[in-house]
Scaffold this motif. Structure first.
Motif, PDB file in Angstrom:
ATOM      1  N   ALA A  71       0.867  -1.192   0.000  1.00  0.00           N
ATOM      2  CA  ALA A  71       0.000   0.000   0.000  1.00  0.00           C
ATOM      3  C   ALA A  71       0.898   1.234   0.000  1.00  0.00           C
ATOM      4  CB  ALA A  71      -0.917   0.014   1.221  1.00  0.00           C
ATOM      5  N   PHE A  72       0.783   2.049  -1.052  1.00  0.00           N
ATOM      6  CA  PHE A  72       1.595   3.271  -1.075  1.00  0.00           C
ATOM      7  C   PHE A  72       0.932   4.346  -1.933  1.00  0.00           C
ATOM      8  CE2 PHE A  72       3.210   0.427  -4.393  1.00  0.00           C
ATOM      9  CZ  PHE A  72       3.169   1.236  -5.525  1.00  0.00           C
ATOM     10  N   ASP A  73       1.254   5.589  -1.610  1.00  0.00           N
ATOM     11  CA  ASP A  73       0.800   6.741  -2.399  1.00  0.00           C
ATOM     12  C   ASP A  73       1.920   7.134  -3.346  1.00  0.00           C
ATOM     13  OD1 ASP A  73      -1.678   7.115  -1.041  1.00  0.00           O
ATOM     14  OD2 ASP A  73      -0.538   7.906   0.658  1.00  0.00           O
ATOM     15  N   VAL A  74       1.540   7.699  -4.465  1.00  0.00           N
ATOM     16  CA  VAL A  74       2.543   8.120  -5.450  1.00  0.00           C
ATOM     17  C   VAL A  74       2.641   9.637  -5.463  1.00  0.00           C
ATOM     18  CG1 VAL A  74       3.039   8.232  -7.919  1.00  0.00           C
ATOM     19  CG2 VAL A  74       2.245   6.096  -6.908  1.00  0.00           C
ATOM     20  N   ASP A  75       3.877  10.117  -5.377  1.00  0.00           N
ATOM     21  CA  ASP A  75       4.117  11.547  -5.532  1.00  0.00           C
ATOM     22  C   ASP A  75       4.554  11.767  -6.989  1.00  0.00           C
ATOM     23  OD1 ASP A  75       5.007  14.111  -5.631  1.00  0.00           O
ATOM     24  OD2 ASP A  75       6.514  13.905  -4.046  1.00  0.00           O
ATOM     25  N   ALA A  76       3.626  12.269  -7.801  1.00  0.00           N
ATOM     26  CA  ALA A  76       3.899  12.400  -9.237  1.00  0.00           C
ATOM     27  C   ALA A  76       5.031  13.388  -9.519  1.00  0.00           C
ATOM     28  CB  ALA A  76       2.626  12.826  -9.963  1.00  0.00           C
ATOM     29  N   GLU A  77       5.301  14.278  -8.553  1.00  0.00           N
ATOM     30  CA  GLU A  77       6.353  15.297  -8.770  1.00  0.00           C
ATOM     31  C   GLU A  77       7.748  14.769  -8.429  1.00  0.00           C
ATOM     32  OE1 GLU A  77       5.380  17.893 -10.353  1.00  0.00           O
ATOM     33  OE2 GLU A  77       3.327  17.203 -10.098  1.00  0.00           O
ATOM     34  N   GLN A  78       7.790  13.658  -7.675  1.00  0.00           N
ATOM     35  CA  GLN A  78       9.085  13.116  -7.247  1.00  0.00           C
ATOM     36  C   GLN A  78       9.928  12.760  -8.465  1.00  0.00           C
ATOM     37  OE1 GLN A  78       8.736   9.788  -4.480  1.00  0.00           O
ATOM     38  NE2 GLN A  78      10.680   8.935  -5.222  1.00  0.00           N
ATOM     39  N   GLU A  79      11.178  13.243  -8.478  1.00  0.00           N
ATOM     40  CA  GLU A  79      11.990  13.016  -9.689  1.00  0.00           C
ATOM     41  C   GLU A  79      12.797  11.736  -9.645  1.00  0.00           C
ATOM     42  OE1 GLU A  79      13.975  16.490 -11.074  1.00  0.00           O
ATOM     43  OE2 GLU A  79      12.044  17.401 -11.568  1.00  0.00           O
ATOM     44  N   GLU A  80      13.416  11.466  -8.445  1.00  0.00           N
ATOM     45  CA  GLU A  80      14.240  10.238  -8.429  1.00  0.00           C
ATOM     46  C   GLU A  80      13.335   9.014  -8.278  1.00  0.00           C
ATOM     47  OE1 GLU A  80      14.457  10.991  -3.911  1.00  0.00           O
ATOM     48  OE2 GLU A  80      14.090  12.175  -5.687  1.00  0.00           O
ATOM     49  N   GLN A  81      13.787   7.901  -8.866  1.00  0.00           N
ATOM     50  CA  GLN A  81      13.003   6.665  -8.847  1.00  0.00           C
ATOM     51  C   GLN A  81      13.064   6.032  -7.454  1.00  0.00           C
ATOM     52  OE1 GLN A  81      11.036   5.066 -10.868  1.00  0.00           O
ATOM     53  NE2 GLN A  81      11.282   6.246 -12.729  1.00  0.00           N
ATOM     54  N   PRO A  82      11.929   5.531  -6.940  1.00  0.00           N
ATOM     55  CA  PRO A  82      11.973   4.854  -5.648  1.00  0.00           C
ATOM     56  C   PRO A  82      12.773   3.537  -5.739  1.00  0.00           C
ATOM     57  CG  PRO A  82       9.715   4.989  -6.507  1.00  0.00           C
ATOM     58  CD  PRO A  82      10.609   5.594  -7.526  1.00  0.00           C
ATOM     59  N   ALA A  83      13.290   3.082  -4.603  1.00  0.00           N
ATOM     60  CA  ALA A  83      14.077   1.842  -4.598  1.00  0.00           C
ATOM     61  C   ALA A  83      13.165   0.632  -4.808  1.00  0.00           C
ATOM     62  CB  ALA A  83      14.824   1.711  -3.275  1.00  0.00           C
ATOM     63  N   ASP A  84      11.944   0.714  -4.333  1.00  0.00           N
ATOM     64  CA  ASP A  84      11.023  -0.424  -4.361  1.00  0.00           C
ATOM     65  C   ASP A  84      10.513  -0.707  -5.783  1.00  0.00           C
ATOM     66  OD1 ASP A  84       9.142  -2.305  -3.069  1.00  0.00           O
ATOM     67  OD2 ASP A  84       7.663  -0.893  -3.863  1.00  0.00           O
ATOM     68  N   ALA A  85      10.662  -1.972  -6.210  1.00  0.00           N
ATOM     69  CA  ALA A  85      10.294  -2.342  -7.596  1.00  0.00           C
ATOM     70  C   ALA A  85       8.808  -2.137  -7.857  1.00  0.00           C
ATOM     71  CB  ALA A  85      10.687  -3.795  -7.860  1.00  0.00           C
ATOM     72  N   MET A  86       7.958  -2.477  -6.876  1.00  0.00           N
ATOM     73  CA  MET A  86       6.510  -2.323  -7.087  1.00  0.00           C
ATOM     74  C   MET A  86       6.160  -0.849  -7.320  1.00  0.00           C
ATOM     75  SD  MET A  86       3.609  -3.948  -7.207  1.00  0.00           S
ATOM     76  CE  MET A  86       3.697  -5.486  -6.331  1.00  0.00           C
ATOM     77  N   GLN A  87       6.832   0.043  -6.584  1.00  0.00           N
ATOM     78  CA  GLN A  87       6.554   1.475  -6.762  1.00  0.00           C
ATOM     79  C   GLN A  87       7.041   1.946  -8.137  1.00  0.00           C
ATOM     80  OE1 GLN A  87       7.246   4.172  -3.579  1.00  0.00           O
ATOM     81  NE2 GLN A  87       6.894   2.659  -1.995  1.00  0.00           N
ATOM     82  N   ARG A  88       8.210   1.464  -8.543  1.00  0.00           N
ATOM     83  CA  ARG A  88       8.728   1.870  -9.862  1.00  0.00           C
ATOM     84  C   ARG A  88       7.824   1.339 -10.973  1.00  0.00           C
ATOM     85  NH1 ARG A  88      13.525  -0.078  -8.049  1.00  0.00           N
ATOM     86  NH2 ARG A  88      13.773  -1.568  -9.756  1.00  0.00           N
ATOM     87  N   ALA A  89       7.342   0.097 -10.786  1.00  0.00           N
ATOM     88  CA  ALA A  89       6.478  -0.525 -11.807  1.00  0.00           C
ATOM     89  C   ALA A  89       5.165   0.241 -11.935  1.00  0.00           C
ATOM     90  CB  ALA A  89       6.221  -1.989 -11.438  1.00  0.00           C
ATOM     91  N   PHE A  90       4.574   0.628 -10.800  1.00  0.00           N
ATOM     92  CA  PHE A  90       3.297   1.352 -10.846  1.00  0.00           C
ATOM     93  C   PHE A  90       3.498   2.717 -11.505  1.00  0.00           C
ATOM     94  CE2 PHE A  90      -0.234   3.640  -8.373  1.00  0.00           C
ATOM     95  CZ  PHE A  90      -1.240   3.180  -9.207  1.00  0.00           C
ATOM     96  N   ARG A  91       4.618   3.360 -11.181  1.00  0.00           N
ATOM     97  CA  ARG A  91       4.920   4.658 -11.802  1.00  0.00           C
ATOM     98  C   ARG A  91       5.072   4.501 -13.319  1.00  0.00           C
ATOM     99  NH1 ARG A  91       6.727   8.566  -7.930  1.00  0.00           N
ATOM    100  NH2 ARG A  91       7.814   9.748  -9.520  1.00  0.00           N
ATOM    101  N   ALA A  92       5.684   3.388 -13.732  1.00  0.00           N
ATOM    102  CA  ALA A  92       5.862   3.153 -15.179  1.00  0.00           C
ATOM    103  C   ALA A  92       4.500   3.012 -15.867  1.00  0.00           C
ATOM    104  CB  ALA A  92       6.715   1.912 -15.403  1.00  0.00           C
ATOM    105  N   LEU A  93       3.560   2.338 -15.190  1.00  0.00           N
ATOM    106  CA  LEU A  93       2.212   2.197 -15.776  1.00  0.00           C
ATOM    107  C   LEU A  93       1.501   3.547 -15.840  1.00  0.00           C
ATOM    108  CD1 LEU A  93       0.944  -1.105 -14.090  1.00  0.00           C
ATOM    109  CD2 LEU A  93       1.904  -0.803 -16.387  1.00  0.00           C
ATOM    110  N   LEU A  94       1.619   4.332 -14.775  1.00  0.00           N
ATOM    111  CA  LEU A  94       0.967   5.652 -14.751  1.00  0.00           C
ATOM    112  C   LEU A  94       1.546   6.546 -15.839  1.00  0.00           C
ATOM    113  CD1 LEU A  94       0.979   6.214 -10.873  1.00  0.00           C
ATOM    114  CD2 LEU A  94      -1.054   5.786 -12.272  1.00  0.00           C
ATOM    115  N   ALA A  95       2.874   6.459 -16.027  1.00  0.00           N
ATOM    116  CA  ALA A  95       3.539   7.311 -17.022  1.00  0.00           C
ATOM    117  C   ALA A  95       3.021   7.016 -18.427  1.00  0.00           C
ATOM    118  CB  ALA A  95       5.048   7.102 -16.953  1.00  0.00           C
ATOM    119  N   GLY A  96       2.545   5.785 -18.646  1.00  0.00           N
ATOM    120  CA  GLY A  96       1.994   5.412 -19.953  1.00  0.00           C
ATOM    121  C   GLY A  96       0.771   6.245 -20.327  1.00  0.00           C
ATOM    122  N   TYR A  97       0.134   6.886 -19.335  1.00  0.00           N
ATOM    123  CA  TYR A  97      -1.058   7.701 -19.618  1.00  0.00           C
ATOM    124  C   TYR A  97      -0.688   9.153 -19.896  1.00  0.00           C
ATOM    125  CZ  TYR A  97      -3.822   3.705 -18.147  1.00  0.00           C
ATOM    126  OH  TYR A  97      -4.387   2.458 -18.078  1.00  0.00           O
ATOM    127  N   GLY A  98       0.599   9.495 -19.770  1.00  0.00           N
ATOM    128  CA  GLY A  98       1.022  10.873 -19.985  1.00  0.00           C
ATOM    129  C   GLY A  98       0.677  11.741 -18.790  1.00  0.00           C
TER     130      GLY A  98
END
Ligand code: PMV
Length: 326
Positions: A71-98
């Motif tokens: 369970a985590f919240d995403v900070d869309a403004e955060q520039e550096e990638q989180p260490a956690d793979a699940m967080q990076r993966a979710f961010r990658a999916l969100l980024a697909g929407y622009g």
């Protein structure tokens, strides 16, 4: 929430409602690993096992995954990638929407174990994409959903072939080849598989890296092994089309021998394959990344699966029956 059941195309995996979605688990019948190198593989979507996701409007993006306790919240403004793979993966999916990224709380319920070779991460990624799409009132083909979900698989697996996301978004049995359209395989009759879990963690990223290292050391030898696996895969497709399960079983066991030469099996998986064959299975092999995780044993029919299940349980392994429908 507006409940809307509509089929993307015939197939159990296409079930979803507005703001809700499903991604299938999968088993690879033959061809894992060589598929990463452009060879074909045969796989079956698990229509009743996978990931179910729902998305609802929320002030920011948030992901919750059960039973993994994520369970985590995403900070869309955060520039550096989180260490956690699940967080990076979710961010990658969100980024697909622009930009701006979708603001949604996505909740996922998984019904398959992770790190088991059953495509858990791809099922999750496909379900998340479908839930976000449904919330936005959009709809994509299974191919487009699989392509969008692949962004997360790059995070989880490093160099995914795409077979997991294709089967997570698809249905039935298919022949997959990288960068080619998925070829559905029409089954002559249902396939009965017993899936056994070794209890060992199978880290696909690690086994894929190990095969890559072997490839870099001796590409000629590895290409030879992949060529032999390709021949088994193509023969297995024709066995499936003709309903020749005995032949299919032999081909699966041959594939297992080759996977073992690539150091992908474990003594526990070997023991499980042998025990199921002795109990009447027509063939058995590891499925997915290997190095642990699950194996599959092909049975002539559900009525003959009892002793096979029993053989695995006697070894202390979890096992269950899967029927793949034509
Ligand atoms: O372990 P799984 O369920 O993610 O399956 C991996 C299949 C591989 O062929 C080993 C990797 C790939 O990307 O195709």
């Amino acid at each position: 929430m507006c409940i809307r059941r509509r089929s993307l195309r015939a197939g159990a995996c296409a079930r979803y409602t507005r703001g809700m979605a499903f991604g299938c688990g999968k088993v690879i019948l033959l061809g894992e690993h060589s598929v990463v190198y452009g060879r074909p593989a045969l796989a079956a979507s698990l229509a009743s096992m996978g990931a179910e996701a729902s998305a609802e409007p929320w002030p920011h993006a948030r992901l919750e995954v059960e039973p993994w306790g994520v369970a985590f919240d995403v900070d869309a403004e955060q520039e550096e990638q989180p260490a956690d793979a699940m967080q990076r993966a979710f961010r990658a999916l969100l980024a697909g929407y622009g930009k701006p990224w979708p603001r949604a709380r996505v909740r996922v319920q998984l019904s398959i174990p992770g790190a088991a070779g059953l495509g858990g991460s791809a099922a999750l990624s496909v379900a998340v994409v479908r839930a976000l799409d449904a919330l936005r009132g959009s709809e994509r083909t299974p191919e487009a959903v699989a392509a969008a979900a692949l962004a997360a698989e790059y995070v989880f697996h490093g160099t995914p072939s795409g077979i997991d996301t294709a089967m997570a978004a698809g249905s039935g049995v298919a022949l997959f080849r990288k960068d080619a359209p998925l070829e559905q395989v029409a089954l002559e009759r249902p396939l009965t598989l017993v899936v056994g879990h070794s209890g060992e963690v199978g880290q696909t990223k690690i086994t894929v890296a190990s095969v890559k290292q072997q490839y870099q050391r001796d590409p000629k030898k590895l290409e030879q092994t992949f060529g032999a696996i390709e021949a088994l895969v193509l023969n297995a497709r024709s066995a499936l089309q003709h309903g020749d399960v005995a032949d299919l079983g032999k081909l699966m066991s041959e594939n297992q021998k080759l996977l073992n030469t690539l150091l992908l099996s474990t003594s526990r998986l070997e023991e499980m394959c042998k025990a199921t064959e002795n109990a009447g299975a027509l063939g058995a092999k590891l499925t997915g990344g290997g190095g642990g995780g699950c194996m599959i044993a092909l049975c002539a029919g559900p009525e003959l699966a009892g002793p096979v299940l029993e053989a695995l349980r006697k070894l202390g392994r979890d096992a269950f029956l899967v029927q793949v429908q034509p």
